[in-house]
Scaffold this motif. Structure first.
Motif, PDB file in Angstrom:
ATOM      1  N   LEU A 181       0.826  -1.203   0.000  1.00 19.15           N
ATOM      2  CA  LEU A 181       0.000   0.000   0.000  1.00 19.15           C
ATOM      3  C   LEU A 181       0.867   1.263   0.000  1.00 19.15           C
ATOM      4  O   LEU A 181       0.535   2.256  -0.656  1.00 19.15           O
ATOM      5  CB  LEU A 181      -0.920  -0.017   1.222  1.00 19.15           C
ATOM      6  N   LEU A 182       1.941   1.198   0.714  1.00 23.77           N
ATOM      7  CA  LEU A 182       2.841   2.361   0.717  1.00 23.77           C
ATOM      8  C   LEU A 182       3.487   2.549  -0.644  1.00 23.77           C
ATOM      9  O   LEU A 182       3.730   3.691  -1.073  1.00 23.77           O
ATOM     10  CB  LEU A 182       3.918   2.179   1.797  1.00 23.77           C
ATOM     11  N   LYS A 183       3.728   1.384  -1.365  1.00 26.93           N
ATOM     12  CA  LYS A 183       4.281   1.486  -2.712  1.00 26.93           C
ATOM     13  C   LYS A 183       3.287   2.170  -3.631  1.00 26.93           C
ATOM     14  O   LYS A 183       3.650   3.018  -4.464  1.00 26.93           O
ATOM     15  CB  LYS A 183       4.635   0.088  -3.229  1.00 26.93           C
ATOM     16  N   ASP A 415      -9.248   6.178  -1.983  1.00 31.88           N
ATOM     17  CA  ASP A 415      -9.446   4.728  -1.983  1.00 31.88           C
ATOM     18  C   ASP A 415      -8.298   4.019  -1.270  1.00 31.88           C
ATOM     19  O   ASP A 415      -8.508   3.073  -0.506  1.00 31.88           O
ATOM     20  CB  ASP A 415      -9.575   4.248  -3.428  1.00 31.88           C
ATOM     21  N   LEU A 416      -7.089   4.479  -1.495  1.00 34.69           N
ATOM     22  CA  LEU A 416      -5.925   3.886  -0.840  1.00 34.69           C
ATOM     23  C   LEU A 416      -6.013   4.067   0.676  1.00 34.69           C
ATOM     24  O   LEU A 416      -5.676   3.157   1.447  1.00 34.69           O
ATOM     25  CB  LEU A 416      -4.643   4.534  -1.382  1.00 34.69           C
ATOM     26  N   GLN A 417      -6.474   5.225   1.113  1.00 33.58           N
ATOM     27  CA  GLN A 417      -6.555   5.476   2.549  1.00 33.58           C
ATOM     28  C   GLN A 417      -7.563   4.540   3.213  1.00 33.58           C
ATOM     29  O   GLN A 417      -7.369   4.114   4.368  1.00 33.58           O
ATOM     30  CB  GLN A 417      -6.963   6.947   2.785  1.00 33.58           C
ATOM     31  N   THR A 418      -8.641   4.138   2.448  1.00 30.60           N
ATOM     32  CA  THR A 418      -9.645   3.210   2.998  1.00 30.60           C
ATOM     33  C   THR A 418      -9.018   1.859   3.309  1.00 30.60           C
ATOM     34  O   THR A 418      -9.346   1.206   4.316  1.00 30.60           O
ATOM     35  CB  THR A 418     -10.798   3.048   1.996  1.00 30.60           C
ATOM     36  N   ARG A 419      -8.100   1.402   2.445  1.00 33.10           N
ATOM     37  CA  ARG A 419      -7.439   0.106   2.689  1.00 33.10           C
ATOM     38  C   ARG A 419      -6.362   0.215   3.785  1.00 33.10           C
ATOM     39  O   ARG A 419      -6.014  -0.783   4.421  1.00 33.10           O
ATOM     40  CB  ARG A 419      -6.826  -0.398   1.386  1.00 33.10           C
ATOM     41  N   LEU A 420      -5.854   1.423   4.016  1.00 30.83           N
ATOM     42  CA  LEU A 420      -4.824   1.581   5.050  1.00 30.83           C
ATOM     43  C   LEU A 420      -5.419   1.685   6.453  1.00 30.83           C
ATOM     44  O   LEU A 420      -4.739   1.379   7.449  1.00 30.83           O
ATOM     45  CB  LEU A 420      -3.988   2.855   4.772  1.00 30.83           C
TER      46      LEU A 420
END
Length: 750
Positions: A181-183, A415-420
């Protein structure tokens, strides 16, 4: 430069030979013969001629006797003078050698004493160390019991460390899940940078279009500059004309100033001559004033003396008035005329002022011609402002063009923040467990602190034990075995002292001989036969004698340091039998810092022959010579007829009181009375029933010491540093009348 060598031995021998020949010549010339006419013959003229010849013959012998006497005396004085000079150098060298020999013996004995004291301290230290080890063993037992408790606490700390490692492992696993996710987050950052680059390129294309308009506006500015150039040339021409006008004005001013300065220089020379004569009159005035002060200070001036002084003063006043009428008044009028001439010279500047007005008019016309071009310049500035407004609107258009792409990028980031977020929750859980572990570790630290508190008494015991050992070692180190002798310890150390060096002999004198002279250095000894020393450990009095074996001439110096550091008196006995004293004042009162003064006096110290002065970083200079001074006009007019004597703090070796105002050598307390504001009198009783009165005037910084009859014996003065020094002593004066030399205490102070 050629080297000159003087053989004073030969000079002395030649002087004695000349005196011997003179005495033989004197015996020969003492024969008395008469030439009576009856013994010579019938002619009386023959007897008279023989009588005249014999008289001339005896006269030549008498003149030769005088020449040989003078030559012998000259050789004797020169030889003794050269001998004294060499002997003084030899005496200085002998004093240095003696000081080195004495210092080396003292140093050797000090090393021996230090070695002996060191061995004794080592023996005492071993005994103290043995007692320390017994108490240290008991303390070690208590420290071991406390160490066992600390070991158990360390095991609990190890378990906590294991829990910390498990938490660290789970945090590493969580970091592995977050890595993809960070990538992806990094990829979104790259897209953001690419969008910013597109925005930058779009702005660059718009900037090219705006630059074309800027260039067009710049060309119009250049065309305007070309039209303004003739007017600029006119303006520069006006400036050059202004510069020429200023140059002409400066030249005229310089010409006038040169003429004025020439006259002023002549007047200045007259003024200097006039001032010099005035200064001479001022010097006469100062001399008269000093003469009056001298008359008044002696206290026995008569009315006739004062009237004579007043007549001199009146004559000087008339001479000063005549100088003003004959020279000063006319000189003042010529100065005023010169100032008027300088004011009249300002009229010559009228044509230049007219040229200045013409330049000002031309500058005004140039300003009117420049008005249309200024309006054109205002138009160009208005177009420049419009161009700046266009640049601002272009920036807004570019921002609108990239807005769509920026919105898509923001959606992907959401969207990425939702998975984090779930991973962040797991991270918070691990942090809570970490906090629980930290709390447990804090409790462990509290237990450790309790153990530390239990350890403090043991540490204090350890510290006290070490301090007692250190104090005992300090007492051993600082122990003075000369005052605190322990013969029992020495007997117990008999075998340990075999390697001590023998004690050196400290000489109480020193003698050096060579083929021509004998030099002897001796010291003043005390009742024990040892060298008497001052508070610094230096010899109190050193006498150095240099004797010539060939002629029997002898020269000696007796050096005696005084109470103040650096002050001394040296008694010199020259080979001609004369005796002089040299007083060294290392810090003369009233002189600048770093100055030194040296007084050369007769044997009694009352008649000063020479005064020498030394400035900082300078050599000794002869300031005053008695023979030269009293041969001069100023010396012949000097009523004192003697040079300044050395100050009392050099010549009075045993003053009545010390610098603190207490009678020297007495510990009896005094009775203090305040006689007036700032003035006290302290009466000190003596063992013989006498009374010493000490009056201290804080207002003037003066202290008076008087006897029971109120006659002042000493006068002390406060120096710049607040200390006291002896200024006057009755022993420096001869009593020539019933009035004491230093006076008596005032009625209010008795």
């Amino acid at each position: 430069m050629a080297r000159v060598s003087y053989d004073y031995d030969l000079m002395t021998v030649l002087a004695r030979h000349l005196w011997h020949l003179r005495d033989e010549l004197d015996v020969t010339s003492q024969s008395d013969k008469t030439f009576a006419p009856g013994n010579i013959g019938p002619r009386r003229e023959t007897a008279e001629a023989l009588e005249d010849f014999y008289g001339a013959w005896k006269k030549s012998f008498k003149e030769g006797w005088q020449v040989m006497t003078d030559l012998g005396d000259l050789l004797d004085r020169a030889g003794k003078a050269f001998y004294d000079q060499d002997a003084a150098q030899a005496a200085g060298a002998a004093q240095q050698v003696t000081a080195q020999v004495r210092s080396e013996a003292i140093r050797h004995n000090e090393v021996r004493k230090q070695t002996l004291d060191g061995k004794r301290r080592q023996a005492l230290a071993r005994r103290a160390e043995a007692g320390y080890k017994i108490q240290q063993a008991q303390l070690k037992k208590d420290q071991d019991a406390l160490a066992e408790k600390r070991n158990k606490l360390d095991e609990h700390s190890a378990a906590q460390q294991k829990r910390q490692e498990e938490l660290n492992k789970k945090q590493e696993d969580l970091a592995g899940k977050r890595e993809p996710l960070l990538k992806q987050q990094d990829e979104l950052e790259a897209r953001q940078r690419q969008l910013w680059q597109e925005e930058k390129e779009l702005l660059a294309r718009r900037e090219e279009q705006l630059q074309a308009k800027r260039d067009e506006l710049a060309k119009e500015y250049e065309a305007l500059r070309v039209k303004q150039e003739p007017l600029s040339e006119r303006q520069e021409e006006l400036q050059r004309e202004q510069q020429r006008l200023w140059a002409d004005e400066k030249a005229l001013r310089a010409e006038q100033n040169a003429a004025i300065e020439k006259k002023a220089d002549a007047l200045e020379q007259e003024q200097k001559a006039y001032d010099a004569r005035q200064d001479a009159l001022e010097e006469k005035q100062e001399a008269l004033q000093k003469e009056r002060e001298t008359l008044l200070s002696r206290g026995n001036a008569t009315r006739a003396d004062l009237d004579a002084w007043q007549r001199k003063q009146d004559a000087l006043d008339r001479e000063r008035d005549a100088l003003w009428e004959n020279e000063g008044k006319g000189l003042s009028e010529r100065w005023e005329a010169l100032e008027q001439e300088q004011r009249d010279g300002e009229k010559a500047f009228a044509p230049l002022n007219e040229r200045q007005r013409d330049i000002d008019d031309a500058r005004e016309r140039l300003s009117r011609d420049q008005a249309p071009l200024s309006e054109r310049q205002d138009e160009l500035q208005a177009r420049q402002k419009d161009l700046w407004a266009l640049e601002k609107s272009t920036q807004k258009e570019v921002e609108d063009a990239v807005k769509g792409k920026q919105d898509g990028l923001d959606a992907d980031r959401a969207d990425l923040q939702t998975r984090l977020d779930p991973l962040d929750q797991e991270s918070r859980d691990l942090q809570d467990r970490q906090k629980e572990l930290w709390d447990d570790q804090a409790k462990t630290e509290d237990v450790q602190n309790e153990l530390t508190e239990e350890e403090k008494p043991l540490q204090q015991r350890q510290q006290d034990l070490q301090e007692r050992l250190g104090e005992e070692q300090d007492r051993i180190r600082d122990r003075d075995f000369d005052k605190d002798e322990d013969l029992g310890q020495l007997r117990g150390m008999r075998g340990e002292l075999d390697d001590l060096p023998p004690e050196a002999f400290v000489p109480t004198g020193y003698t050096m001989e060579d083929e021509n002279s004998t030099t002897t250095v001796s010291f003043q000894l005390d009742e024990k036969g040892e060298i008497k020393v001052d508070r610094n450990g230096d010899p109190l009095e050193t006498t150095t004698t240099v004797t010539n074996k060939n002629t029997g001439l002898s020269y000696s110096e007796t050096y005696h340091p005084l109470s103040r550091d650096g002050d001394s008196v040296t008694t010199i006995r020259s080979s001609d039998g004369s005796v002089t004293k040299v007083y060294m004042d290392s810090d003369p009162e009233g002189s600048p810092d770093g100055w030194m003064r040296r007084y050369v006096t007769d044997e009694t110290g009352t008649d000063t022959l020479q005064i020498w002065t030394k400035r900082p970083d300078g050599d000794w200079e002869l300031t005053m010579d008695k023979e030269q001074y009293f041969s001069s006009e100023a010396g012949k007019e000097d009523d004192q007829q003697r040079l300044d004597r050395p100050p009392a703090y050099l010549t009075v070796e045993k003053p009545v009181v010390d610098p603190d105002g207490h009678p020297a050598g007495s510990t009896a307390p005094g009775r203090t009375t305040t006689v007036q504001e700032g003035v006290t009198r302290t009466d000190y009783p003596g063992s013989d029933g006498s009374v010493t009165k000490v009056v201290t005037d804080e207002n003037s910084g003066t202290r008076y010491v008087a006897d029971a009859s109120n006659e002042i014996q000493e006068i002390w003065q406060r120096d710049e540093n607040g200390g006291w020094y002896l200024r006057e002593s009755v022993t420096q004066h001869e009593r020539s009348s019933a009035e004491p030399p230093l006076g008596t205490l005032g009625e209010n102070w008795r």
